[in-house]
Design an enzyme around this catalytic site. Structure first.
Site, mmCIF file in Angstrom:
data_model
loop_
_atom_site.group_PDB
_atom_site.id
_atom_site.type_symbol
_atom_site.label_atom_id
_atom_site.label_comp_id
_atom_site.label_asym_id
_atom_site.label_seq_id
_atom_site.Cartn_x
_atom_site.Cartn_y
_atom_site.Cartn_z
ATOM 1 N N LYS A 118 0.773 -1.015 0.086
ATOM 2 C CA LYS A 118 0.130 0.092 0.053
ATOM 3 C C LYS A 118 0.707 1.369 -0.114
ATOM 4 O O LYS A 118 1.614 1.423 0.769
ATOM 5 C CB LYS A 118 -0.978 -0.089 1.379
ATOM 6 C CG LYS A 118 -1.711 1.284 1.279
ATOM 7 C CD LYS A 118 -2.531 1.539 2.476
ATOM 8 C CE LYS A 118 -3.336 2.790 2.256
ATOM 9 N NZ LYS A 118 -3.888 3.177 3.792
ATOM 10 N N GLY A 179 -8.564 9.240 9.331
ATOM 11 C CA GLY A 179 -9.126 9.441 10.667
ATOM 12 C C GLY A 179 -9.947 10.222 10.953
ATOM 13 O O GLY A 179 -10.425 10.563 12.155
ATOM 14 N N ALA A 205 -10.044 5.373 3.943
ATOM 15 C CA ALA A 205 -9.781 6.890 4.742
ATOM 16 C C ALA A 205 -11.073 7.508 4.787
ATOM 17 O O ALA A 205 -11.694 7.857 4.058
ATOM 18 C CB ALA A 205 -8.734 7.548 4.380
ATOM 19 N N GLY A 206 -11.532 7.803 6.113
ATOM 20 C CA GLY A 206 -12.468 8.788 6.346
ATOM 21 C C GLY A 206 -13.808 8.370 6.641
ATOM 22 O O GLY A 206 -14.843 8.848 7.225
ATOM 23 N N ASN A 227 -9.716 1.322 9.001
ATOM 24 C CA ASN A 227 -9.044 1.167 10.305
ATOM 25 C C ASN A 227 -9.606 2.044 11.264
ATOM 26 O O ASN A 227 -9.975 1.205 12.319
ATOM 27 C CB ASN A 227 -7.522 1.367 9.956
ATOM 28 C CG ASN A 227 -6.806 1.060 11.041
ATOM 29 O OD1 ASN A 227 -5.398 1.239 11.083
ATOM 30 N ND2 ASN A 227 -7.084 0.352 12.263
ATOM 31 N N SER A 228 -9.476 3.235 11.322
ATOM 32 C CA SER A 228 -9.582 4.063 12.614
ATOM 33 C C SER A 228 -11.077 3.949 12.922
ATOM 34 O O SER A 228 -11.654 3.878 14.303
ATOM 35 C CB SER A 228 -9.404 5.533 12.224
ATOM 36 O OG SER A 228 -8.331 5.876 11.916
#
Length: 277
Positions: A118, A179, A205-206, A227-228
């Protein structure tokens, strides 16, 4: 666990596999290893998400950064495909060096044929927005070295096409800053990327809640990397399961085809034969 079995059984068919770099995956949800309150929470979340690809920050693992001690031993690399990432790299040259280290890390995990990376080139430490020029430069070189490159980018349709032409295995546009939990703030551009791409599009993301995950898949995204939103939830394993179900639901809805949007109401019951007519 019973909950994991329920997610696994939910509408997965062999003819709808996610194919990246010639390798097939059942799950279209990728997850990460950072920001969890504990290794145990991460392990439980990976299990309940039923994911098959997990991204690992090479620099943090090598330096045994907080939260990453024992991470390599905590994951079943016979079941999970490692996606080394170049997090923390501000230039193309740094990212290329870390990608090479990531390939060796995958070998240590027993994945001798793993060339995935990645690609993240992020010089902006405040907003964490990827550098398009550095990303393209690094991608071109890594592809020539035989890497299967999954580049993290802004939702830029022209850059996405250039990266595809350079030989990248996917493109990974951000929904909103890393995040941030702001959801999909670039829907129009992501839709253009999806429309024009011949490689899988992974929204990365986001995303903050399952409804946003479903939205991305309903738009036609091929996969998600989350992830976050999982790691920082009040109950990470439960959120991991919810994201997996949303990913599946969105994919099914995309294939089913949505009701066309109309400017006026359209009754669901026939108007003929009404009492008094």
């Amino acid at each position: 666990m019973a909950e994991t079995a329920a997610v696994t059984a939910f509408n997965r068919t062999p003819n709808d596999a996610l194919v990246i770099g010639g390798r097939s995956f059942r799950s279209r949800l990728m997850t990460g290893t950072g920001k969890y309150p504990s290794i145990q929470a991460m392990q439980a979340s990976l299990a309940s998400s039923d994911c098959e690809i997990v991204t690992v920050a090479v620099r943090r693992v090598q330096s045994q950064a907080a939260g990453h001690e024992g991470l390599m031993e905590a994951i079943d690399w016979q079941r999970i495909w490692m996606l080394p990432n170049t997090a923390g790299c501000a230039t193309a040259d740094e990212a290329i060096r870390v990608a090479r280290l990531g390939r060796e890390l995958a070998k240590l995990a027993g994945q001798e044929d793993n060339t995935f990376v990645k690609l993240e080139v992020i010089p902006d430490s405040k907003h964490l927005l990827p550098d398009p020029i550095g990303t393209l430069e690094a991608a071109e070189k890594l592809v020539k070295e035989g890497f299967t490159v999954l580049p993290y980018i802004n939702a830029d349709p022209l850059l996405a096409k250039r990266l595809e032409e350079a030989g990248c295995a996917t493109v990974m546009p951000l929904g909103s800053p890393i995040g941030s939990g702001q959801g999909i703030r670039n829907a129009a551009n992501i839709a253009l990327i999806i429309e024009n791409a011949s490689v899988p599009v992974v929204v990365d993301a986001g995303l903050g809640v399952p409804s946003e995950a479903a939205q991305a898949m309903e738009m036609g995204a091929d996969a998600l990397l989350i992830n976050s939103a999982i790691a920082m939830a009040g109950d990470p394993p439960a959120m991991a399961m919810a994201m997996a179900m949303a990913c599946e639901a969105g994919r099914t809805a995309f294939h089913a085809g949505r009701l066309p949007i109309r400017s006026a109401a359209n009754p669901s019951s026939p108007t003929g034969g009404r009492v008094g007519t």
